[in-house]
Design an enzyme around this catalytic site. Structure first.
Site, PDB file in Angstrom:
ATOM      1  CG  ASP A 188     -21.586 -52.106 -32.271  1.00  0.00           C
ATOM      2  OD1 ASP A 188     -20.694 -52.947 -32.089  1.00  0.00           O
ATOM      3  OD2 ASP A 188     -22.669 -52.359 -32.841  1.00  0.00           O
ATOM      4  CD  GLU A 272     -16.652 -54.559 -30.553  1.00  0.00           C
ATOM      5  OE1 GLU A 272     -16.730 -55.599 -29.882  1.00  0.00           O
ATOM      6  OE2 GLU A 272     -17.404 -54.310 -31.508  1.00  0.00           O
ATOM      7  CG  ASP A 353     -26.661 -52.646 -33.852  1.00  0.00           C
ATOM      8  OD1 ASP A 353     -25.970 -53.683 -33.752  1.00  0.00           O
ATOM      9  OD2 ASP A 353     -27.403 -52.408 -34.812  1.00  0.00           O
TER      10      ASP A 353
END
Length: 402
Positions: A188, A272, A353
């Site tokens: 992340d 992502e 997170d």
């Protein structure tokens, strides 16, 4: 089994006065040929609805050299000029394929000064590189060795804004995949922590630009006070460029070390698909996002995974990784950026997170193994389709400049 890839090795070199003058002339001619060919193509298209091919541009270049106004083009090596036309052809191909915008003119001040030489325009003998139109080889600082027995097929010479000279050698290299492992990781990206791993580890953001901001501000202030087009202004401009180069070098070094570690330690890396261009529209966070360089990190992960036999999975940008409870699957309605820790209705306390990294990992593994459908459901978007798609993407080999 080792795979053979084309790999660019970049080194710094120190030209003599004659070499620097020759290369500077070449850079100027390359820029002129590119801009003139672009101008001709633009005029032909908008004036006559006619496309000009590379062959026609090459023939025009030959005629330009015969005119009194552009006769100086014949004084430099012809190969970098031909390569400039090939690059323009590639730019138009990308434009017509809707992969990029319309080609832009090269600026003397803002564009990168570079020239590309193919095998017919340089001599490689005993580890010594001599370019066309030069009597002596380049004084290269070999910071690392080339692959055993490798010979460059293309050489790119460049000069950055700080006045440093670099040569990039494109060679074939055999890269053996790293030993297989059963470890997987979700990543992340963030600002306070550059990346948070699904293992719970947080890697702090070095904030290279912020650390050198005072030095950069001072250099820019001094530049603003110099008389325009003066020698002192050029010296001050180079001082600003050196600060920027220091920041960029440190950032690139850190990202290389981080991406290499992630690839070597894990068989599958899940990230992502962030739209950094849109995120940069946030005036408050734009500077911090640029300093984080998430796009560079993704690019490094892509080609390193391809090199070393790893898998890179990219999940859709609309996946609610931060707002999704990894325990019960509930999606929270709103979660402002200042909320770093939240409690779900099921009683689970989440670090924002870490929870996002673990959800990214779970979604990536599900998408990679089973495809769409193996994921928590959420309310459909206004288009009537689920806005939580996951797209597995395997990394493809690139030609990075390390």
């Amino acid at each position: 089994m080792a795979q053979t890839v084309k790999r660019a090795f970049k080194y710094r070199f120190y030209p003599t006065g004659e070499q620097a003058a020759e290369l500077s002339r070449t850079f100027g001619c390359v820029r002129l040929v590119y801009n003139k060919a672009l101008e001709e193509r633009t005029r032909a298209w908008y004036g006559e609805q006619r496309r000009i091919s590379y062959v026609q541009s090459s023939a025009a270049l030959t005629q330009w050299k015969k005119t009194g106004e552009l006769a100086f083009l014949a004084e430099v090596s012809s190969v970098p000029l031909q390569q400039a036309l090939r690059h323009l052809q590639t730019a138009f191909g990308n434009f017509f394929a809707k992969r990029s915008q319309y080609p832009r003119y090269k600026s003397r001040k803002k564009s990168r000064a570079s020239a590309e030489y193919t095998r017919s325009a340089f001599t490689w003998h005993g580890g010594r590189l001599t370019l066309a139109k030069m009597a002596k080889p380049l004084d290269i600082r070999w910071s690392r060795p080339l692959p055993q027995g490798a010979e460059p097929t293309t050489v790119t010479v460049s000069r950055d804004a700080a006045g440093r000279w670099f040569v990039s050698l494109l060679c074939e290299d055999a890269i053996a995949p790293t030993p297989a492992t059963d470890k997987v990781v979700g990543v992340d990206a963030g600002i306070t922590s550059l990346v948070t791993l699904s293992t719970g580890e947080k890697i702090a953001n070095p904030k290279h630009e912020r650390r050198d901001r005072a030095r950069l501000v001072k250099a820019q202030r001094e530049l603003s006070r110099k008389a325009k087009a003066s020698a002192n202004q050029e010296k001050a401009r180079q001082r600003v460029a050196r600060v920027h180069a220091r920041i960029a070098d440190r950032r690139r070094d850190f990202l290389h070390k981080l991406s290499t570690r992630l690839v070597r330690e894990n068989q599958t890396v899940v990230i992502e698909d962030l739209t950094v261009r849109n995120l940069l529209k946030n005036g408050t966070l734009a500077r911090a996002i640029s300093d984080a360089a998430w796009t560079d990190l993704r690019m490094m992960l892509e080609y390193k995974c391809a090199w070393y036999g790893r898998e890179l999975v990219v999940i859709d940008r609309f996946f609610p990784s931060s707002k999704l409870c990894g325990t019960c699957g509930t999606v929270r309605g709103k979660l402002p950026l200042n909320v770093r820790e939240w409690t779900c209705e099921c009683g689970t306390v989440h670090d924002r997170d870490v929870n996002a990294a673990r959800n990214i990992l779970a979604a990536g593994l599900a998408a990679s193994a089973c495809g769409d459908g193996v994921r928590p459901q959420r309310e459909s978007s206004r288009t009537g389709r689920s806005s939580m798609k996951q797209e597995p993407q395997r990394a493809t080999a690139g030609i990075p400049r390390l």
